[in-house]
Design an enzyme around this catalytic site. Structure first.
Site, short mmCIF file in Angstrom:
data_model
loop_
_atom_site.label_atom_id
_atom_site.label_comp_id
_atom_site.label_asym_id
_atom_site.label_seq_id
_atom_site.Cartn_x
_atom_site.Cartn_y
_atom_site.Cartn_z
N ARG A 24 25.03 32.92 39.67
CA ARG A 24 26.28 32.86 38.91
C ARG A 24 25.97 32.68 37.42
O ARG A 24 26.23 33.56 36.61
CB ARG A 24 27.16 31.71 39.44
CG ARG A 24 28.63 31.78 38.99
CD ARG A 24 28.88 31.34 37.55
NE ARG A 24 28.42 29.99 37.28
CZ ARG A 24 28.40 29.45 36.07
NH1 ARG A 24 28.79 30.17 35.01
NH2 ARG A 24 27.95 28.22 35.87
N ASP A 25 25.36 31.58 37.08
CA ASP A 25 25.11 31.25 35.68
C ASP A 25 24.16 32.26 35.03
O ASP A 25 24.29 32.59 33.85
CB ASP A 25 24.52 29.84 35.60
CG ASP A 25 24.55 29.25 34.21
OD1 ASP A 25 24.81 29.99 33.25
OD2 ASP A 25 24.29 28.04 34.07
N HIS A 218 21.61 19.17 34.43
CA HIS A 218 21.55 20.62 34.21
C HIS A 218 21.07 20.84 32.78
O HIS A 218 21.82 20.66 31.82
CB HIS A 218 22.95 21.23 34.41
CG HIS A 218 23.02 22.71 34.19
ND1 HIS A 218 23.45 23.58 35.15
CD2 HIS A 218 22.72 23.47 33.11
CE1 HIS A 218 23.42 24.82 34.67
NE2 HIS A 218 22.99 24.77 33.43
N HIS A 220 19.04 23.17 29.74
CA HIS A 220 18.65 24.48 29.22
C HIS A 220 17.35 24.33 28.43
O HIS A 220 17.06 23.25 27.91
CB HIS A 220 19.75 25.06 28.34
CG HIS A 220 20.94 25.54 29.10
ND1 HIS A 220 21.66 26.65 28.74
CD2 HIS A 220 21.53 25.08 30.24
CE1 HIS A 220 22.65 26.85 29.60
NE2 HIS A 220 22.59 25.90 30.51
N CYS A 251 24.26 30.00 27.60
CA CYS A 251 25.67 29.89 27.24
C CYS A 251 26.04 31.01 26.27
O CYS A 251 25.39 31.14 25.22
CB CYS A 251 25.95 28.53 26.61
SG CYS A 251 27.65 28.31 26.08
N ASN A 260 18.68 28.61 31.25
CA ASN A 260 18.44 27.37 31.97
C ASN A 260 16.94 27.17 32.17
O ASN A 260 16.15 28.11 32.05
CB ASN A 260 19.09 27.45 33.36
CG ASN A 260 20.58 27.71 33.29
OD1 ASN A 260 21.37 26.80 33.13
ND2 ASN A 260 20.97 28.98 33.42
#
Length: 316
Positions: A24-25, A218, A220, A251, A260
């Site tokens: 997803r991300d 989470h 990055h 992002c 990430n």
């Protein structure tokens, strides 16, 4: 009896949970749409690598994120081992309406907000207050459906528009999520502004203020501190992490916020430290290399190039 910050006794093997967010991300940030059969194959590879929690899809408007417009087809097509939790991200009540039409295809629902008002407005065109009012309504619906309600707080460690975000503001939002029924709350370093010293302070405070809630980190790797931040969170008792194979993602607001931390790099570090993840590192690396082949470009994780450390201690 001595109890350590992560509730272990001295000498007990450390264990962590790792959620894979690349499908997803990661995929949503690719400039071109990945073919549905390729997505399904890559997610199945991750399942065979022992990943037990995967963020699969997002119920956003297809014109906003066309890369994820095939989310339902992906959810229907994947063939994961029993016990793997499938998560979907939902932006608002309309998205939840659409998700619940295929409620049997997933177990976890993630709702999100940015701790920074400016970032929240730029990201989803809503104020933080508007978002949290919707969260309280959606949370009740998620819990009533028997689904796991997970929360994500973006820009928890800093905002490129507003600077450092006060810790109390972030944890106040977390407490609102918990009151709405969230049993897991993830704190996102959305644009890579965290550092290990602050991460230690942050997660010590979060774990203290959110008893009974699974607290997830989470990070990055925008400025190269992702693994150091994960280590700092681990050392104060955090046992839940999110990462993305191949270091995919990032992002989209603002530009320059790269991916990430790579799942294979995170898992490799944990295994070298004797921390049990339950994952087969070789297979995670294989999945990342498969993604590299699908995308037709080199990905940025270190383990894709170097492979695992062969003398890493066993974790079982």
């Amino acid at each position: 009896m001595t109890v350590l910050p992560d509730n272990r006794t001295p000498g007990e093997t450390r264990r962590v949970h790792v959620r894979e967010v690349g499908p997803r991300d990661g995929f949503q940030n690719e400039p071109e749409t990945i073919a549905t059969p390729d997505k399904i194959r890559l997610i199945d590879e991750l399942g065979r690598a022992g990943v037990t929690r995967i963020e699969v899809a997002s119920f956003v408007r297809p014109d906003v994120i066309p890369q994820l417009s095939d989310g339902v087809e992906v959810l229907k097509g994947i063939d994961l081992p029993a016990g793997v939790e499938r998560m979907v991200l939902v932006p608002n009540s309309k998205g939840l309406d659409n998700a619940l039409k295929v409620r049997e295809l997933f177990e976890d629902v993630a709702l999100f907000v940015s701790a920074s008002g400016t970032h929240n407005k730029k990201n989803i065109n809503r104020t933080v207050e508007e978002t949290m009012a919707d969260v309280k309504v959606m949370g009740k619906r998620i819990v009533a459906e028997g689904l796991k309600f997970c929360a994500v707080i973006a820009t928890s460690f800093g905002c490129p528009y507003e600077g450092k975000v006060p810790l109390d503001r972030v944890l106040g939002l977390a407490e609102e999520f918990a009151e709405a029924g969230a049993t897991e709350i993830g704190f996102g370093d959305t644009t890579g502004m965290a550092n290990p010293a602050y991460v230690s302070q942050f997660f010590a405070a979060a774990l203290g203020r959110l008893p009974g809630v699974e607290v997830t980190a989470h990070f990055h790797n925008t400025r190269g501190q992702g693994l150091a931040n994960a280590y700092a969170a681990l050392e104060v008792g955090c046992t839940s992490f999110e990462s993305s194979f191949g270091e995919l993602g990032g992002c989209p607001v603002p530009a320059g916020s790269t991916g990430n931390i790579a799942t294979e790099d995170l898992v490799g570090m944990f295994h070298e430290m004797g921390v049990d993840t339950g994952l087969d590192l070789d297979r995670v690396i294989e999945a990342a290399r498969s993604a590299q082949g699908v995308l037709g470009r080199k990905l940025t994780s270190h383990s894709i190039v170097a492979g695992p450390v062969l003398w890493a201690p066993a974790t079982d």
